[in-house]
Design a protein around this motif. Structure first.
Motif, PDB file in Angstrom:
ATOM      1  N   PRO A  41       1.406  -7.322   4.434  1.00 43.48           N
ATOM      2  CA  PRO A  41       2.180  -8.464   4.829  1.00 43.48           C
ATOM      3  C   PRO A  41       3.528  -8.562   4.642  1.00 43.48           C
ATOM      4  N   GLU A  42       4.152  -9.055   5.809  1.00 42.41           N
ATOM      5  CA  GLU A  42       5.765  -8.899   5.862  1.00 42.41           C
ATOM      6  C   GLU A  42       6.322  -9.421   4.503  1.00 42.41           C
ATOM      7  N   ASN A  43       5.842 -10.191   3.941  1.00 40.43           N
ATOM      8  CA  ASN A  43       6.448 -10.733   2.795  1.00 40.43           C
ATOM      9  C   ASN A  43       6.198 -10.076   1.377  1.00 40.43           C
ATOM     10  N   ALA A  44       5.429  -8.790   1.524  1.00 39.31           N
ATOM     11  CA  ALA A  44       4.988  -8.413   0.174  1.00 39.31           C
ATOM     12  C   ALA A  44       6.311  -7.925  -0.338  1.00 39.31           C
ATOM     13  N   PRO A  45       6.186  -7.986  -1.838  1.00 39.96           N
ATOM     14  CA  PRO A  45       7.113  -7.745  -2.666  1.00 39.96           C
ATOM     15  C   PRO A  45       7.632  -6.028  -2.640  1.00 39.96           C
ATOM     16  N   GLN A  46       9.043  -5.954  -2.606  1.00 32.79           N
ATOM     17  CA  GLN A  46       9.502  -4.516  -2.715  1.00 32.79           C
ATOM     18  C   GLN A  46       8.696  -3.626  -3.606  1.00 32.79           C
ATOM     19  N   VAL A  47       8.478  -4.149  -4.926  1.00 35.60           N
ATOM     20  CA  VAL A  47       7.804  -3.231  -5.749  1.00 35.60           C
ATOM     21  C   VAL A  47       6.478  -2.724  -5.167  1.00 35.60           C
ATOM     22  N   GLN A  48       5.682  -3.655  -4.580  1.00 35.59           N
ATOM     23  CA  GLN A  48       4.333  -3.422  -3.914  1.00 35.59           C
ATOM     24  C   GLN A  48       4.598  -2.354  -3.014  1.00 35.59           C
ATOM     25  N   LEU A  49       5.702  -2.529  -1.999  1.00 32.90           N
ATOM     26  CA  LEU A  49       5.983  -1.484  -1.073  1.00 32.90           C
ATOM     27  C   LEU A  49       6.250  -0.122  -1.511  1.00 32.90           C
ATOM     28  N   GLU A  50       7.011  -0.030  -2.625  1.00 33.50           N
ATOM     29  CA  GLU A  50       7.395   1.079  -3.350  1.00 33.50           C
ATOM     30  C   GLU A  50       6.120   1.812  -3.934  1.00 33.50           C
ATOM     31  N   GLU A  51       5.187   1.183  -4.712  1.00 33.78           N
ATOM     32  CA  GLU A  51       4.058   1.589  -5.219  1.00 33.78           C
ATOM     33  C   GLU A  51       3.132   2.208  -4.346  1.00 33.78           C
ATOM     34  N   MET A  52       2.979   1.387  -3.161  1.00 40.55           N
ATOM     35  CA  MET A  52       1.941   1.808  -1.987  1.00 40.55           C
ATOM     36  C   MET A  52       2.561   3.057  -1.463  1.00 40.55           C
ATOM     37  N   ARG A  53       3.702   3.145  -1.105  1.00 43.17           N
ATOM     38  CA  ARG A  53       4.544   4.391  -0.419  1.00 43.17           C
ATOM     39  C   ARG A  53       4.110   5.555  -1.220  1.00 43.17           C
ATOM     40  N   MET A  54       4.472   5.425  -2.470  1.00 42.50           N
ATOM     41  CA  MET A  54       4.293   6.273  -3.528  1.00 42.50           C
ATOM     42  C   MET A  54       2.769   6.822  -3.515  1.00 42.50           C
ATOM     43  N   SER A  55       2.007   5.949  -3.594  1.00 46.72           N
ATOM     44  CA  SER A  55       0.435   6.235  -3.572  1.00 46.72           C
ATOM     45  C   SER A  55       0.089   6.720  -2.105  1.00 46.72           C
ATOM     46  N   PHE A  56       0.322   6.514  -1.046  1.00 46.93           N
ATOM     47  CA  PHE A  56       0.301   7.016   0.426  1.00 46.93           C
ATOM     48  C   PHE A  56       0.648   8.478   0.219  1.00 46.93           C
ATOM     49  N   PHE A  57       1.889   8.682  -0.217  1.00 44.01           N
ATOM     50  CA  PHE A  57       2.385  10.154  -0.224  1.00 44.01           C
ATOM     51  C   PHE A  57       1.636  11.024  -1.118  1.00 44.01           C
ATOM     52  N   ALA A  58       1.326  10.474  -2.300  1.00 44.59           N
ATOM     53  CA  ALA A  58       0.602  11.315  -3.459  1.00 44.59           C
ATOM     54  C   ALA A  58      -0.690  11.707  -2.860  1.00 44.59           C
ATOM     55  N   GLY A  59      -1.310  10.991  -2.029  1.00 42.80           N
ATOM     56  CA  GLY A  59      -2.537  11.176  -1.580  1.00 42.80           C
ATOM     57  C   GLY A  59      -2.310  12.253  -0.405  1.00 42.80           C
ATOM     58  N   ALA A  60      -1.376  12.072   0.342  1.00 44.71           N
ATOM     59  CA  ALA A  60      -1.048  13.278   1.291  1.00 44.71           C
ATOM     60  C   ALA A  60      -0.740  14.675   0.559  1.00 44.71           C
ATOM     61  N   GLN A  61       0.173  14.500  -0.457  1.00 47.25           N
ATOM     62  CA  GLN A  61       0.454  15.736  -1.213  1.00 47.25           C
ATOM     63  C   GLN A  61      -0.817  16.438  -1.769  1.00 47.25           C
ATOM     64  N   HIS A  62      -1.771  15.319  -2.253  1.00 40.82           N
ATOM     65  CA  HIS A  62      -2.985  15.991  -3.071  1.00 40.82           C
ATOM     66  C   HIS A  62      -3.645  16.781  -1.822  1.00 40.82           C
ATOM     67  N   LEU A  63      -3.867  15.933  -0.814  1.00 41.02           N
ATOM     68  CA  LEU A  63      -4.524  16.622   0.284  1.00 41.02           C
ATOM     69  C   LEU A  63      -4.036  17.976   0.768  1.00 41.02           C
ATOM     70  N   PHE A  64      -2.866  18.003   1.267  1.00 39.31           N
ATOM     71  CA  PHE A  64      -1.843  19.248   1.562  1.00 39.31           C
ATOM     72  C   PHE A  64      -2.162  20.390   0.541  1.00 39.31           C
ATOM     73  N   GLY A  65      -2.082  20.023  -0.789  1.00 40.86           N
ATOM     74  CA  GLY A  65      -1.945  20.839  -1.677  1.00 40.86           C
ATOM     75  C   GLY A  65      -3.156  21.655  -1.942  1.00 40.86           C
ATOM     76  N   SER A  66      -4.357  20.911  -1.786  1.00 39.55           N
ATOM     77  CA  SER A  66      -5.689  21.128  -1.849  1.00 39.55           C
ATOM     78  C   SER A  66      -6.103  21.917  -0.787  1.00 39.55           C
ATOM     79  N   ILE A  67      -5.583  21.761   0.532  1.00 43.14           N
ATOM     80  CA  ILE A  67      -5.982  22.684   1.619  1.00 43.14           C
ATOM     81  C   ILE A  67      -4.992  23.903   1.513  1.00 43.14           C
TER      82      ILE A  67
END
Length: 110
Positions: A41-67
């Motif tokens: 949602p456009e009105n999502a709090p900044q902390v939610q955006l930061e946490e979700m972005r961190m989780s997204f990048f952590a998942g990508a890092q995990h996948l890349f590292g695993s590969i």
């Protein structure tokens, strides 16, 4: 504006932003921006955006590292490497299918 038209316009914007970021060598950022634009949602709090972005990048890092850690050390991909990549592809395809089923059930209606 109808939901279908709104989604189509959003898809066009997402595609344009994704292409620009990928051209800049930021494929993970492109995925994050795409996710953010489409489901957060456009009105999502900044902390939610930061946490979700961190989780997204952590998942990508995990996948890349695993590969990188499971690839055989030969110069060319081996059959085992290709099988591992195929399994990753299948797992991500299944995730996407389940995600669409859960969050876009009503897309065909309205």
């Amino acid at each position: 504006m109808g939901e279908k038209k709104r989604r189509s316009e959003l898809r066009d914007v997402v595609d344009e932003v994704t292409k620009k970021l990928v051209d800049e060598g930021k494929i993970i950022e492109a995925g994050w921006v795409s996710l953010k634009m489409q489901v957060i949602p456009e009105n999502a709090p900044q902390v939610q955006l930061e946490e979700m972005r961190m989780s997204f990048f952590a998942g990508a890092q995990h996948l890349f590292g695993s590969i990188m850690s499971v690839l055989d050390e030969d110069a060319e991909p081996t059959e085992a490497d290709l099988e591992r990549m195929s399994k990753i592809n299948d797992e991500l395809d299944e995730f996407l299918t389940q995600f669409k089923l859960k969050y876009f059930k009503a897309e065909g209606s309205a």
